[in-house]
Scaffold this motif. Sequence first.
Motif, PDB file in Angstrom:
ATOM      1  N   ASN A  29      27.720 -30.699  -0.632  1.00  0.00           N
ATOM      2  CA  ASN A  29      28.065 -29.477   0.117  1.00  0.00           C
ATOM      3  C   ASN A  29      29.105 -29.742   0.581  1.00  0.00           C
ATOM      4  O   ASN A  29      29.194 -30.210   2.360  1.00  0.00           O
ATOM      5  CB  ASN A  29      26.559 -29.176   1.096  1.00  0.00           C
ATOM      6  CG  ASN A  29      26.417 -28.198   0.830  1.00  0.00           C
ATOM      7  OD1 ASN A  29      27.095 -26.415   0.638  1.00  0.00           O
ATOM      8  ND2 ASN A  29      25.195 -27.155   1.247  1.00  0.00           N
TER       9      ASN A  29
ATOM     10  N   SER B  36      30.377 -22.403   2.725  1.00  0.00           N
ATOM     11  CA  SER B  36      30.225 -23.236   1.926  1.00  0.00           C
ATOM     12  C   SER B  36      30.603 -22.851   0.523  1.00  0.00           C
ATOM     13  O   SER B  36      29.750 -22.597   0.348  1.00  0.00           O
ATOM     14  CB  SER B  36      28.612 -23.662   2.437  1.00  0.00           C
ATOM     15  OG  SER B  36      28.647 -24.015   3.341  1.00  0.00           O
TER      16      SER B  36
ATOM     17  N   PHE C 248      29.040 -25.699  -2.902  1.00  0.00           N
ATOM     18  CA  PHE C 248      28.233 -26.533  -3.931  1.00  0.00           C
ATOM     19  C   PHE C 248      28.862 -27.262  -5.301  1.00  0.00           C
ATOM     20  O   PHE C 248      29.493 -26.293  -5.986  1.00  0.00           O
ATOM     21  CB  PHE C 248      26.765 -26.979  -3.816  1.00  0.00           C
ATOM     22  CG  PHE C 248      26.304 -28.022  -4.486  1.00  0.00           C
ATOM     23  CD1 PHE C 248      26.339 -28.839  -3.609  1.00  0.00           C
ATOM     24  CD2 PHE C 248      26.220 -27.912  -5.947  1.00  0.00           C
ATOM     25  CE1 PHE C 248      25.227 -30.415  -3.962  1.00  0.00           C
ATOM     26  CE2 PHE C 248      25.488 -29.092  -6.492  1.00  0.00           C
ATOM     27  CZ  PHE C 248      25.061 -30.221  -5.306  1.00  0.00           C
TER      28      PHE C 248
HETATM   29  C1  LIG Z   1      24.747 -26.470   2.304  1.00  0.00           C
HETATM   30  O1  LIG Z   1      25.340 -25.793   3.408  1.00  0.00           O
HETATM   31  C2  LIG Z   1      24.752 -24.776   3.224  1.00  0.00           C
HETATM   32  C3  LIG Z   1      25.447 -25.083   5.119  1.00  0.00           C
HETATM   33  O2  LIG Z   1      24.795 -25.516   5.592  1.00  0.00           O
HETATM   34  C4  LIG Z   1      23.356 -24.789   4.117  1.00  0.00           C
HETATM   35  O3  LIG Z   1      23.165 -23.109   3.682  1.00  0.00           O
HETATM   36  C5  LIG Z   1      23.584 -24.885   1.790  1.00  0.00           C
HETATM   37  O4  LIG Z   1      21.709 -24.567   1.584  1.00  0.00           O
HETATM   38  C6  LIG Z   1      23.823 -26.078   1.308  1.00  0.00           C
HETATM   39  N1  LIG Z   1      23.354 -26.238   0.281  1.00  0.00           N
HETATM   40  C7  LIG Z   1      23.173 -27.286  -0.206  1.00  0.00           C
HETATM   41  C8  LIG Z   1      22.794 -27.282  -2.081  1.00  0.00           C
HETATM   42  O5  LIG Z   1      22.931 -28.782   0.039  1.00  0.00           O
END
Ligand SMILES: *[C@@H]1O[C@H](CO)[C@@H](O)[C@H](O)[C@H]1NC(C)=O
Length: 726
Positions: free
Chosen positions: A290, A305, A307
């Motif tokens: 991420n 953000s 991924f």
């Molecule tokens: C990536 O980071 C965002 C913000 O912190 C979060 O909302 C999201 O769930 C995260 N996605 C993953 C796949 O970790």
Amino acid sequence: MYLALLGMLWFCPRLKGQENSFTINKIEMKAEPGWEVENGKNLTLKCLVDIITTSKLWSQHQLLFYKDDILLKNVTSWDKEETFFIQAARIYDRGNYKCKVILNNKEKTTSDYSVSVKGVPSPRVTVDKMEVMEGSMVTVECSVPEEKPPIYFIVEKLEMDICKQRKEKMILYKNFVTLEFPIEEKDRVLIFQCQAKISFGNFLEASEFTKSDLVTVRETFSTPSFQIIPEGEITEGDPLKLKCTIQVTHMFLEDRELIIQKDREIVAYAKHDTEVTYSPPLAKVEHMGNYTCKVESSKISKVNSIFINITELFSKPELLTSSSHLDEGGKLDLSCQIAGSPLANFTIQKENITITNSQNFTKRVWVQDSGVYRCLAAIRNVIKESDPVQISVFEIVSKPRIYHGSKSEVIQGRSLNLYCQSINGTPPIIYNLCKMNICMITKKMYSNEPALFTVNPSATTEYTCVAKNHHSKGSVTSDVLNVEVIVPVVRVNLSILFHTEVETGKEIMLFCKTDEASWPIHYKLYRHNAVVPFFEKTLNDTQGLFHTFQASKDDEGQYYCTASNRANVPNSPKSNILTIKVTLAPWMKGLIAMVIIGAIIIALVLMARWYFLKKAKAKQMPVEMSRPEPLLNSNTEKMQSDSNMEANSHSGYNDDIGNHTMKPTTEHKEPDHLNMDVEYTEVEVLTPDLPRAPERRGTETVYSEIRKSDSGESRRSRIEGSLDAT
Ligand SMILES: *[C@@H]1O[C@H](CO)[C@@H](O)[C@H](O)[C@H]1NC(C)=O
Ligand SMILES: *[C@@H]1O[C@H](CO)[C@@H](O)[C@H](O)[C@H]1NC(C)=O
Ligand SMILES: *[C@@H]1O[C@H](CO)[C@@H](O)[C@H](O)[C@H]1NC(C)=O
Ligand SMILES: *[C@@H]1O[C@H](CO)[C@@H](O)[C@H](O)[C@H]1NC(C)=O
Ligand SMILES: *[C@@H]1O[C@H](CO)[C@@H](O)[C@H](O)[C@H]1NC(C)=O
Ligand SMILES: *[C@@H]1O[C@H](CO)[C@@H](O)[C@H](O)[C@H]1NC(C)=O
Ligand SMILES: *[C@@H]1O[C@H](CO)[C@@H](O)[C@H](O)[C@H]1NC(C)=O
Ligand SMILES: *[C@@H]1O[C@H](CO)[C@@H](O)[C@H](O)[C@H]1NC(C)=O
């Protein structure tokens, strides 16, 4: 002139009215429109008086209006009714009103009339700007000019009727408030509203909310956006690029920073710029995750953000080994494997030094081959490394040496340091300490240094130790270490055989014994209060020693003994004190009795003889009267010499006792003293007070050596007892 007189006559009854009788019949208050009035409405308070008088005319009186006992109005009136006008009643006009009438010396007051004012006028709200930038401030002023402080103000920041921020403040000395509200990143069109609350005693009056004009918010910079290269699926080994960009309002001159963050790590950043790029040389599986792009000015921060998913080209290799624990001289097989066995280039490394560029490796190992191994696999330009594998090669342990640290002997109750050491053998070495073949303590040593065991042996025992390491041959046992433990003397007991009351000439047999203590034991016999022992001996026996001597009156007294071994020096324990009493022998008593009886008999004979001689002299002549005197003298002399003899023999005996030594006395030796009889007598000794020696037999054999000399008077004997122990 007439006119003046007429005027006087006209006024006369009025002046004289003071002499009329009057009474204040009633006084009351009325309010218009009522006692409860809306804020801002006109309120009229009326004071109505009813005065009865004998005069036809109304008399002049004074009317006073009070609010909360404070004088508001003082009028002199001719009328029945006086008013007090409150224009636009406010909260501060609330209170208790009354009025009073004074006529001559009479006065009357109404009761309290409570006036309440409902509601607070709507406040006025103003903002200092109609258009504002993110990150700046808006000043909101809210006022209630009609009212008096203290006023409690509530100001809210609204966007689409949703309250985003609320501030409340009590203003004590002003009827307005000025508050600043920050403009945040997501604010677009704002409106501010204000409410005023005024409390009055127990009552709280609140105004309506008044809304301000609209405030439009202008963006300083846009939310960041990502651009990923390559687009679509990313495979390991691809070049990877993450770009994050923003648009900035040309008016915005403030410093800003762009940051690309993966998890909690900042991977790229740029200052004063509108874009930032993160480009690792090649996409790897560990780049998957991420990513967050942040734009930050001093007050504003905007985040986006994304991924990034990376497809694995091949899985991480694994270094397989026949065994990670090998004996010296054993065979090591290493093989680098990838799941699915794709075509790859392999490298096997030991401590980061390449040992082969092939997939497999075989070697006969020595101790130096121990270490960390890993392998690398490369396909195209992607190189992957296996987890490290620790290979340990073990040299067999050498026969351990067991020894103890103490130079002197081990004393019971003290701890002893035992060491066990295998000079050769690959650590870790596990040492087991065994006592009489029972292994009890284990120590692990990470070097070839000796292992230390602290033991507390209670008796003489044998120790061995067993050393073992990871070599498959197993364990090696040391030689036997014999640890001799010296048991100190704890208790000493002095006893006498037969009785503590002994006749003179009889043998006194003193018996000094200890509980289980180590040999040799040094015994000492003391007369009480003597510094030097009168007898001492070292024996290989815990059962103690006998000392025998012939009792004389001077032997009477107290005795004790001490016993010690190497563990007790210098403070050896003392025994109990034994008191011995010496009485005269029966034959001596008999002899004394015989002498006394003999003396009496002689006296009687002499008296009888004297009596008969007197009788004869009475018949004959008194010439013979002096004849018995020489006879009497010779008798007393004989008695004196007898008692001297006894005294002399006594003093001779004293000398003997004074020379009590271990050596046989020489002064009384006869030439034939060597011609002595040796007697072995078996004596049965009862040992009731030996609870610490349960294995001892009830009957014990004492071999006593008795030396007999020819002289009956100086006959001495010594018996050295040796009781069979264990
Ligand atoms: C990536 O980071 C965002 C913000 O912190 C979060 O909302 C999201 O769930 C995260 N996605 C993953 C796949 O970790
Ligand atoms: C209240 O009194 C003021 C002054 O006397 C007058 O001008 C006003 O019209 C009055 N208001 C009402 C609603 O009667
Ligand atoms: C009211 O006014 C009169 C005359 O002006 C004065 O004599 C009197 O003391 C006043 N009363 C009060 C309570 O002040
Ligand atoms: C990454 O992509 C692969 C293949 O497209 C998919 O199977 C996997 O679930 C994805 N991983 C994540 C965390 O989205
Ligand atoms: C060996 O390589 C690994 C990773 O490649 C590294 O972490 C380690 O510090 C290296 N060790 C030595 C002794 O160079
Ligand atoms: C290495 O050994 C494995 C089995 O352990 C075997 O399958 C493979 O073919 C060998 N590779 C080479 C290059 O000899
Ligand atoms: C292995 O290395 C050789 C020489 O560097 C190279 O030509 C070949 O492509 C490599 N094989 C793989 C699968 O990467
Ligand atoms: C006691 O025994 C030791 C060893 O057995 C011997 O050397 C020593 O002479 C013995 N002592 C006595 C007093 O018998």
